[in-house]
Design an enzyme around this catalytic site. Sequence first.
Site, mmCIF file in Angstrom:
data_model
loop_
_atom_site.group_PDB
_atom_site.id
_atom_site.type_symbol
_atom_site.label_atom_id
_atom_site.label_comp_id
_atom_site.label_asym_id
_atom_site.label_seq_id
_atom_site.Cartn_x
_atom_site.Cartn_y
_atom_site.Cartn_z
ATOM 1 N N LYS A 139 0.827 -1.211 0.000
ATOM 2 C CA LYS A 139 0.000 0.000 0.000
ATOM 3 C C LYS A 139 0.859 1.258 0.000
ATOM 4 C CE LYS A 139 -4.318 -1.248 -0.143
ATOM 5 N NZ LYS A 139 -5.295 -0.690 -1.097
ATOM 6 N N LYS A 219 -4.479 -10.493 -11.585
ATOM 7 C CA LYS A 219 -5.645 -10.865 -10.818
ATOM 8 C C LYS A 219 -6.812 -9.915 -11.138
ATOM 9 C CE LYS A 219 -7.019 -11.323 -6.069
ATOM 10 N NZ LYS A 219 -6.739 -11.229 -4.672
ATOM 11 N N LYS A 222 -10.919 -4.383 -9.514
ATOM 12 C CA LYS A 222 -11.570 -3.167 -9.969
ATOM 13 C C LYS A 222 -10.547 -2.089 -10.341
ATOM 14 C CE LYS A 222 -15.235 -0.077 -8.421
ATOM 15 N NZ LYS A 222 -16.657 -0.374 -8.251
#
Length: 350
Positions: A139, A219, A222
Amino acid sequence: MAGASATLDSPMTTEIAPAPAPVASPSPRPRIFSGIQPSGAPHLGNDLGAIRNYVKLQWEYEAIYCIVDFHALTSLHDPDALRTRTREMAASLIALGLDPERCTLFVQSHRPEATELGWLLMTVTPVSWLERTPTYKEKKQQQPDDVNHGLLSYPVLQAADIVLYKASLVPVGKDQAAHLELSREIVRRFNTLYGDTFPEPQAVFTESPIVLGTDGVRKMSKSLANTIDILAPPEVVTRQVMGMVTDTKRILRTDPGRPEVCNVCQLHRFFGDDFEEIWEGERTARTGCVDTKRLLAERIIRHYAEARERYAELMADPVRIGRILDDGAERARPIAEATMAEVREKMGLR
Ligand code: TRP
């Protein structure tokens, strides 16, 4: 086999038999807990990777499912988007088969005890454990301008979610392995310091393989815009499926296909039991990629037809969704309150 026919008969017999006299209450089903991000209406990867499993488990366990809007705030600072996506996720889960009578479905922020417990667990969690969490490191790279404290303490809140309900099993994808390991370490630390309080939660990994996106390499996600949006209008699904990358080495229509490396062929596994025939057609070049995609699009659209209708009905009735989620939060309340009373007592608060 005689045994098989006896099993087949028995449900009928039970149906017509008079209700049996009440017996001692059956042993309680083990409790499971899982959290799902409010990412809006789900894509195929969400369903195959998590939601299908949630639906199945609600029949076997006392299932508590939480839409984790607090967690979402670590990466999303848009109130309207958060509200919409939370509602879409709730409607989708119900449309896809979660039965709010059968399981407990609620929104994380509607049951605020988890944040209090999160704080308390932070006080027993070394910062070094959090800094070495793989998702935190990822992140930091993904959002270098927003490395907020919530990203660091994300796994502590996740641990709080689970242990607030003293759930022993946590159905999650493999990507959550590190978070679950951390939850267990936090629980061990807490139990050592304050006495046995929480069971060590155990991950139950969903069997479904990682679902690749329409690009065929990454993968389905969205944020990568490579999704198949299962509850979207049929023309959207068709467009997404027809745009899928197939076996990149199959150039001419007459070239033999390689189903093992073709994402379209892989997805056929989940939609019908004749996928081996489909694969054979590809291998022998009897069928082309376009045929195989068209068939996949049709099957996905048909498979989700009822869910798509239910989803539209629910989205048109926000009051009903609100009521379902309020009920869920109320149902979770006594468990959460009991745990907090015990924890406060054990830690010397109040
Ligand atoms: N971190 C999980 C995810 O991104 C979501 C989550 C939050 C969760 N709290 C949880 C999962 C508790 C399992 C149990 O998918």
